[in-house]
Design an enzyme around this catalytic site. Structure first.
Site, PDB file in Angstrom:
ATOM      1  N   LYS A  58     -17.582  -1.158   6.361  1.00  0.00           N
ATOM      2  CA  LYS A  58     -17.973  -2.206   5.415  1.00  0.00           C
ATOM      3  C   LYS A  58     -19.484  -2.221   5.199  1.00  0.00           C
ATOM      4  O   LYS A  58     -19.958  -2.412   4.082  1.00  0.00           O
ATOM      5  CB  LYS A  58     -17.478  -3.561   5.933  1.00  0.00           C
ATOM      6  CG  LYS A  58     -17.504  -4.657   4.887  1.00  0.00           C
ATOM      7  CD  LYS A  58     -16.776  -5.907   5.367  1.00  0.00           C
ATOM      8  CE  LYS A  58     -16.789  -6.990   4.304  1.00  0.00           C
ATOM      9  NZ  LYS A  58     -16.091  -8.215   4.757  1.00  0.00           N
ATOM     10  N   MET A  92      23.977   9.102   2.062  1.00  0.00           N
ATOM     11  CA  MET A  92      23.818  10.413   2.695  1.00  0.00           C
ATOM     12  C   MET A  92      24.087  10.326   4.197  1.00  0.00           C
ATOM     13  O   MET A  92      24.646  11.244   4.800  1.00  0.00           O
ATOM     14  CB  MET A  92      22.419  10.968   2.425  1.00  0.00           C
ATOM     15  CG  MET A  92      22.220  12.388   2.918  1.00  0.00           C
ATOM     16  SD  MET A  92      23.453  13.532   2.255  1.00  0.00           S
ATOM     17  CE  MET A  92      22.609  14.136   0.800  1.00  0.00           C
ATOM     18  N   GLU A 140       0.822  -1.217   0.000  1.00  0.00           N
ATOM     19  CA  GLU A 140       0.000   0.000   0.000  1.00  0.00           C
ATOM     20  C   GLU A 140       0.854   1.265   0.000  1.00  0.00           C
ATOM     21  O   GLU A 140       0.433   2.300  -0.505  1.00  0.00           O
ATOM     22  CB  GLU A 140      -0.963   0.007   1.194  1.00  0.00           C
ATOM     23  CG  GLU A 140      -2.090  -1.019   1.097  1.00  0.00           C
ATOM     24  CD  GLU A 140      -1.681  -2.387   1.604  1.00  0.00           C
ATOM     25  OE1 GLU A 140      -0.484  -2.588   1.932  1.00  0.00           O
ATOM     26  OE2 GLU A 140      -2.554  -3.275   1.673  1.00  0.00           O
ATOM     27  N   PHE A 187     -11.016  -7.520  14.419  1.00  0.00           N
ATOM     28  CA  PHE A 187      -9.936  -7.924  13.525  1.00  0.00           C
ATOM     29  C   PHE A 187      -9.683  -6.834  12.478  1.00  0.00           C
ATOM     30  O   PHE A 187     -10.604  -6.381  11.814  1.00  0.00           O
ATOM     31  CB  PHE A 187     -10.278  -9.247  12.839  1.00  0.00           C
ATOM     32  CG  PHE A 187      -9.225  -9.694  11.861  1.00  0.00           C
ATOM     33  CD1 PHE A 187      -7.937 -10.009  12.304  1.00  0.00           C
ATOM     34  CD2 PHE A 187      -9.505  -9.772  10.503  1.00  0.00           C
ATOM     35  CE1 PHE A 187      -6.957 -10.398  11.403  1.00  0.00           C
ATOM     36  CE2 PHE A 187      -8.529 -10.176   9.601  1.00  0.00           C
ATOM     37  CZ  PHE A 187      -7.250 -10.488  10.053  1.00  0.00           C
ATOM     38  N   GLN A 188      -8.460  -6.422  12.365  1.00  0.00           N
ATOM     39  CA  GLN A 188      -8.029  -5.384  11.416  1.00  0.00           C
ATOM     40  C   GLN A 188      -8.743  -4.054  11.611  1.00  0.00           C
ATOM     41  O   GLN A 188      -8.926  -3.289  10.675  1.00  0.00           O
ATOM     42  CB  GLN A 188      -8.151  -5.870   9.971  1.00  0.00           C
ATOM     43  CG  GLN A 188      -7.183  -7.016   9.697  1.00  0.00           C
ATOM     44  CD  GLN A 188      -7.009  -7.335   8.227  1.00  0.00           C
ATOM     45  OE1 GLN A 188      -7.929  -7.191   7.440  1.00  0.00           O
ATOM     46  NE2 GLN A 188      -5.818  -7.795   7.866  1.00  0.00           N
TER      47      GLN A 188
HETATM   48  C1  LIG Z   1      12.263   5.887   5.104  1.00  0.00           C
HETATM   49  C2  LIG Z   1      13.528   6.555   5.458  1.00  0.00           C
HETATM   50  N1  LIG Z   1      14.372   5.958   6.340  1.00  0.00           N
HETATM   51  C3  LIG Z   1      15.546   6.556   6.645  1.00  0.00           C
HETATM   52  C4  LIG Z   1      15.898   7.748   6.093  1.00  0.00           C
HETATM   53  C5  LIG Z   1      17.225   8.415   6.455  1.00  0.00           C
HETATM   54  N2  LIG Z   1      18.077   8.454   5.262  1.00  0.00           N
HETATM   55  C6  LIG Z   1      18.187   9.572   4.501  1.00  0.00           C
HETATM   56  S1  LIG Z   1      19.159   9.342   3.163  1.00  0.00           S
HETATM   57  C7  LIG Z   1      19.496   7.763   3.621  1.00  0.00           C
HETATM   58  C8  LIG Z   1      20.389   6.918   2.787  1.00  0.00           C
HETATM   59  C9  LIG Z   1      19.848   6.619   1.455  1.00  0.00           C
HETATM   60  O1  LIG Z   1      20.644   5.626   0.893  1.00  0.00           O
HETATM   61  P1  LIG Z   1      20.624   5.341  -0.646  1.00  0.00           P
HETATM   62  O2  LIG Z   1      19.240   5.092  -1.111  1.00  0.00           O
HETATM   63  O3  LIG Z   1      21.600   4.275  -0.958  1.00  0.00           O
HETATM   64  O4  LIG Z   1      21.043   6.737  -1.278  1.00  0.00           O
HETATM   65  P2  LIG Z   1      22.485   7.433  -1.306  1.00  0.00           P
HETATM   66  O5  LIG Z   1      22.467   8.481  -0.250  1.00  0.00           O
HETATM   67  O6  LIG Z   1      23.499   6.384  -1.059  1.00  0.00           O
HETATM   68  O7  LIG Z   1      22.559   8.038  -2.653  1.00  0.00           O
HETATM   69  C10 LIG Z   1      18.835   7.430   4.797  1.00  0.00           C
HETATM   70  C11 LIG Z   1      18.939   6.122   5.472  1.00  0.00           C
HETATM   71  C12 LIG Z   1      14.972   8.338   5.208  1.00  0.00           C
HETATM   72  N3  LIG Z   1      15.202   9.523   4.632  1.00  0.00           N
HETATM   73  N4  LIG Z   1      13.819   7.701   4.890  1.00  0.00           N
END
Ligand SMILES: Cc1ncc(C[n+]2csc(CCOP(=O)(O)OP(=O)(O)O)c2C)c(N)n1
Ligand SMILES: [Mg+2]
Lengths: 170, 576
Positions: free
Chosen positions: B163, B481, B51, B113-114
């Site tokens: 529902k 990042m 979803e 449920f749910q």
């Molecule tokens: C759902 C979610 N979980 C954690 C984060 C924290 N976060 C921001 S950037 C990142 C790394 C992203 O890794 P990747 O997709 O490999 O991209 P890169 O920065 O390596 O280009 C994380 C864990 C987030 N923004 N969103």
């Protein structure tokens, strides 16, 4: 920081009140008091909120509340231009020998005796919130056993802007 | 007036709203409505695999088309899986109608449920929500839901339908009017405010337009272009605003903010007048607010009064629809400038100097070395140059920032990214949704390896629903990042950010999900492989293995003043 009273007209729909309290919680606004009840129009409630915050925050609060679908109107009630009242019930320790003194004290404030027990009595007082504060202070030495306040409600004064003299009357 | 079931009424309502496609997954509490789908509807249903995917698809659809996106799910876990897209749509002002099934009315409140209180859970991140327990409410609620989602500042709404309301009968009549006495988004602008804004602009020596996502949402791209061209106004464009005015336009000064260019940040921070248009002084743009653009007066155009003065006080607030406001502003300004032209030549000279001085740059790899992620972006930019049919989506992380820096977007709505919430996993499903909105467009998702793993199951949706997209994974083997923050601010303690480049094997994973898989290890193969993927004629994934140590610059550390920019450390010469 300053005191602000906001009057909100809202549709009496399920969840309408929750949306307002949620907004306050989420944006970190602190509610001092909140009173809600019906208005002259069916299906519409009036909410009176008291908040302590800066001018900037009160402006934000009003704007954010305006965006809620169930909110019809938001106005700040300025002290000079509105009437505010609150009701309190105060149960004070009152052994038989102190009763008369307390009742006389209540009279001065227009507080009615709502109930009398063997060792305590319950006052009912309606007035401006500051009057309630003053009365509460006064009876405190007698031992306040329980206290409930409704939270202030308010309305804008009818008609043209009031003179200070008129404002002083209420 | 036709007698029908509530479930059919839901579909007739969607049809009446002109909905072409909805994205969802069935389950017990929404099953009557899926049965109505089986009975027939003109609305196409795209079966997502999660979803969250359905929700982001609806967002991608909305962002690519400007229409309301529709997602549908069952109660409980189906509904909770929609929470992230709803929050994302809230932060980025994306019009979304989410329909969820709810347990039978008589069971509500019993922990059936749910059963979950989804209207309660989503309260902080919807414009409004409805719990429908009476079948007769369905038409009016659906009408209101679409109206609220799209009017004023767009955003998500939720319609939770018990529902039994889906199973009961009603006399269906879709209303022409909405009955929402408390919902009054502005439809006009204050003329005096507009005139004052025009006067301030005419007098400014160092004006800068600060355009945000509201320009796209307010369908005001043409009007903004007209404004900046008629008064020769330079403009910075935020991440959410990217593509609102062409990246190639000489007055476009690029993106300000945390990973924006020094040029754009200087342009914004050293201006004497900021003309904010559908932007909201986000902390990723302003840095430390007290140090932000200290010498600038602010004109703030926004449809949402609550944004004006929220972060930075506005000297001239103008609340109302941007399209209208900008049109009026341009007219006023043209009249004023006829008598006395803008006095901004020195400012333009300064801007051009900065533009030349502070381009995005990176250290090119030696021959045979690991591919630089920026090169991936440059190659993508170059092989799509001159095309006006490309829509980009991204994940969240370094790759997103490089995509923002290097990709060239000249067509409105051609750059779709998760800005406010920063949701990893947004890219792939958003691309599927964008493809559904614009079947003739080439939709390319620039993703991170971490992001890809969060929602890659939707490749199956893309493959089976014939919504081919191309996913380019910038595979640095890391949650890049986060690694960058650990590198710069946590003394290189790389706790739990290493993913590896090999597991999973993305090309094989792609094949398993019904897509074509490609792997690129060497710079020499980069362009040809990207071209092959674009020409594959089906959903394709390109796993580009990149230099894991590359950081994204420039960078303004969180909370620092926007002019205190960390630049790429240049211990070595930067070859041109
Ligand atoms: C759902 C979610 N979980 C954690 C984060 C924290 N976060 C921001 S950037 C990142 C790394 C992203 O890794 P990747 O997709 O490999 O991209 P890169 O920065 O390596 O280009 C994380 C864990 C987030 N923004 N969103
Ligand atoms: Mg990565």
């Amino acid at each position: 920081m300053s005191h602000h009273t906001v009057s909100v007209e809202l549709e009496n729909k399920p969840g309408a009140l929750v949306r307002i309290s949620q907004l306050f919680a989420r944006r970190g606004y602190n509610i001092q008091s909140l009173a809600v009840g019906p208005t002259e129009r069916p299906g519409i409630s009036r909410l009176t909120l008291r908040v302590d915050c800066s001018e900037h925050t009160i402006e934000q609060i009003e704007k954010q509340m305006h965006k809620l679908v169930n909110v019809l109107r938001v106005v700040e009630l300025l002290p000079d231009e509105s009437v505010e009242r609150e009701l309190a019930l105060i149960t004070v320790g009152a052994p038989p020998d102190r009763r008369a003194e307390l009742i006389a004290l209540g009279d001065v404030f227009g507080a009615r005796v709502a109930d009398i027990g063997r060792e305590a009595l319950t006052f009912e007082i309606v007035g401006r919130p500051e009057e309630l504060d003053a009365f509460e202070e006064l009876v405190r030495p007698h031992g306040v056993r329980e206290l409930a306040r409704t939270g202030r409600i308010g309305l804008r004064r009818p008609g043209p802007r009031q003179s200070r003299a008129q404002a002083a009357l209420t | 007036m036709t007698r029908m079931l509530g479930s059919d009424a839901i579909l007739r309502s969607l049809e009446a709203e002109g909905v072409e496609v909805m994205f969802g997954i069935p389950g017990g509490a929404i099953l009557p409505t899926y049965d109505a789908i089986a009975r027939g509807t003109t609305v196409r249903h795209v079966l997502a695999r999660h979803e969250q995917g359905a929700g982001h698809m609806a967002q991608g659809y909305a962002r690519a088309s400007g229409r309301v996106g529709v997602a549908i799910a069952t109660s409980g876990p189906g509904a909770t899986n929609l929470v992230t897209p709803i929050a994302d749509a809230w932060m980025d002002s994306t019009p979304l109608v989410c329909i969820t099934g709810q347990v039978y009315s008589r069971l509500i409140g019993t922990d059936a449920f749910q059963e979950i209180d989804i209207t309660g859970i989503t309260l902080p991140c919807v414009k409004h929500s409805w719990l429908v327990q009476d079948v007769r409410e369905i038409p009016a609620v659906m009408k209101a839901a679409f109206h609220v989602a799209r009017s004023g500042r767009p955003g998500p709404v939720l319609v939770d339908i018990a529902k039994d309301a889906q199973e009961a009968e009603l006399d269906f009549n879709y209303p022409d009017e909405v009955d929402l006495p408390g919902w009054k988004p502005p439809t006009k602008v204050h003329e005096r405010q507009v005139r004052e804004a025009a006067r301030a602009i005419a007098e400014a020596r160092q004006p800068i337009v600060y355009a945000g996502g509201g320009v796209l949402n307010g369908d005001a791209c043409v009007e903004l272009l007209e404004l900046i061209e008629s008064a020769n106004l330079p403009s910075v464009v935020t991440l959410m605003g990217k593509s609102a005015i062409p990246d190639s336009h000489p007055l476009n000064c690029g993106m300000p903010g945390m990973h924006g260019s020094k040029f754009a940040n200087f342009a914004l921070n050293k201006s004497d007048l900021i003309i904010a248009v559908g932007s909201r002084f986000d902390d990723r743009v302003t840095g430390k607010v007290s140090a932000f653009a200290p010498g600038a007066k602010v004109i703030h155009f926004d449809i949402d009064a609550a944004e004006v003065g929220k972060i930075r006080s506005a000297d001239i607030p103008v609340v109302g629809p941007l399209k209208l406001a900008l049109r009026q502003l341009t007219n006023e300004l043209k009249t004023m400038l006829a008598d006395k032209p803008m006095q901004t030549a020195a400012w333009h000279a300064q801007l051009e100097e900065w533009r030349g001085q502070y381009p995005y740059k990176y250290r090119k790899g030696a021959p045979g070395s690991l591919i630089k992620p920026q090169l991936v972006m440059e190659t993508l930019r170059d092989i799509t140059a001159g095309r006006n049919d490309v829509i980009w989506t991204t994940g969240v992380g370094q790759h997103q920032m490089w995509a923002m820096q290097y990709l060239q977007c000249d067509e409105p709505r051609s750059f779709i990214t998760s800005g406010g919430l920063g949701t990893m996993g947004f890219g792939v499903p958003a691309a599927v949704g964008a493809k559904a909105a614009r079947p003739d467009a080439t939709v390319i998702c620039v993703d991170g390896d971490g992001c890809f793993q969060m929602t890659c199951q939707e490749l199956a949706t893309a493959a089976l629903e014939r919504l081919p997209i191309v996913v380019v994974i910038v595979n640095n083997g890391w949650l890049g990042m986060v690694r960058q923050w650990q590198d710069l601010f946590y003394s290189e303690r790389f706790a739990e950010t290493h993913l590896t480049k090999q597991v999973p094997d993305y090309a094989q994973l792609a094949e398993a999900l019904g897509a074509a898989g490609f792997t690129v290890d060497h710079e020499d193969d980069l362009e040809s492989t990207l071209r092959a993927a674009l020409e594959a004629g089906r959903t394709a994934v390109v796993d580009v293995r990149t230099d894991p140590e590359e950081n994204c610059y420039p960078m303004i550390p969180a909370g620092a003043a926007a002019v205190d920019i960390i630049e790429m450390p240049d211990e070595e010469e930067v070859p041109s």
